[in-house]
Design a protein around this motif. Structure first.
Motif, PDB file in Angstrom:
ATOM      1  N   ARG A   2       8.578   6.461   1.756  1.00 41.02           N
ATOM      2  CA  ARG A   2       7.152   6.259   1.498  1.00 41.02           C
ATOM      3  C   ARG A   2       6.393   7.477   2.007  1.00 41.02           C
ATOM      4  O   ARG A   2       6.779   8.107   2.985  1.00 41.02           O
ATOM      5  N   ARG A   3       5.318   7.776   1.354  1.00 39.69           N
ATOM      6  CA  ARG A   3       4.517   8.927   1.762  1.00 39.69           C
ATOM      7  C   ARG A   3       3.039   8.567   1.659  1.00 39.69           C
ATOM      8  O   ARG A   3       2.648   7.689   0.893  1.00 39.69           O
ATOM      9  N   ALA A   4       2.238   9.248   2.436  1.00 44.32           N
ATOM     10  CA  ALA A   4       0.800   8.993   2.447  1.00 44.32           C
ATOM     11  C   ALA A   4       0.137   9.690   1.266  1.00 44.32           C
ATOM     12  O   ALA A   4       0.448  10.842   0.940  1.00 44.32           O
ATOM     13  N   SER A  31       5.124   4.790  -2.708  1.00 48.80           N
ATOM     14  CA  SER A  31       6.209   5.594  -3.254  1.00 48.80           C
ATOM     15  C   SER A  31       6.296   5.308  -4.748  1.00 48.80           C
ATOM     16  O   SER A  31       5.653   4.410  -5.271  1.00 48.80           O
ATOM     17  N   GLY A  32       7.123   6.053  -5.422  1.00 50.51           N
ATOM     18  CA  GLY A  32       7.310   5.858  -6.848  1.00 50.51           C
ATOM     19  C   GLY A  32       8.393   4.845  -7.161  1.00 50.51           C
ATOM     20  O   GLY A  32       8.697   4.600  -8.323  1.00 50.51           O
ATOM     21  N   ASP A  33       8.978   4.249  -6.130  1.00 54.92           N
ATOM     22  CA  ASP A  33      10.060   3.296  -6.309  1.00 54.92           C
ATOM     23  C   ASP A  33       9.479   1.912  -6.594  1.00 54.92           C
ATOM     24  O   ASP A  33       8.873   1.289  -5.728  1.00 54.92           O
TER      25      ASP A  33
END
Length: 92
Positions: A33-35, A44-46
Motif C-alpha cells: 500500500r502507498r500513500a 494500492s492497485g490490488d
C-alpha cells in the motif's frame, strides 16, 4: 495468488454466535500500500484484497481454492476454554 481460509471469529461487541459458523477465503495483498500524494489516503492497485468469499464449511472453501488454482493456507480456530466460576467464589 495466495489466500487464507479461516473461520470468522465472534466480534467483541457480540454476545451471540451469529455468522461464526462461516468460513472465509481472503486473498493476500500482492503489492504494498502507498500513500496518495494528493489526498494522503493509503491504497494500492490490488483489487483482489477487496474480495471476501464466504463458505458454509472448510471443505467447500478448500475445494473452491483447488478448483481455481489458488494457493490457500488454512488457519484453524483455536479451542476456546471457559473458566467456570461462581459469583460466590469472589468472596472466599
Amino acid at each position: 495468488m495466495a489466500a487464507r481460509i479461516y473461520q470468522r471469529p465472534k466480534s467483541a461487541m457480540q454476545s451471540g454466535k451469529a455468522q461464526t459458523d462461516q468460513w472465509v477465503l481472503e486473498f493476500a495483498p500482492s503489492e504494498a500500500r502507498r500513500a496518495d500524494p494528493l489526498m494522503g489516503w493509503t491504497g494500492s492497485g490490488d483489487t483482489q484484497v477487496q474480495v471476501v468469499l464466504k463458505f458454509p464449511d472448510c471443505d467447500a472453501a478448500q475445494e473452491y481454492a483447488k478448483k481455481h488454482g489458488i494457493a490457500a493456507r488454512i488457519h484453524k480456530t483455536p479451542v476456546k476454554t471457559l473458566k467456570i466460576q461462581a459469583y460466590a467464589d469472589n468472596f472466599r
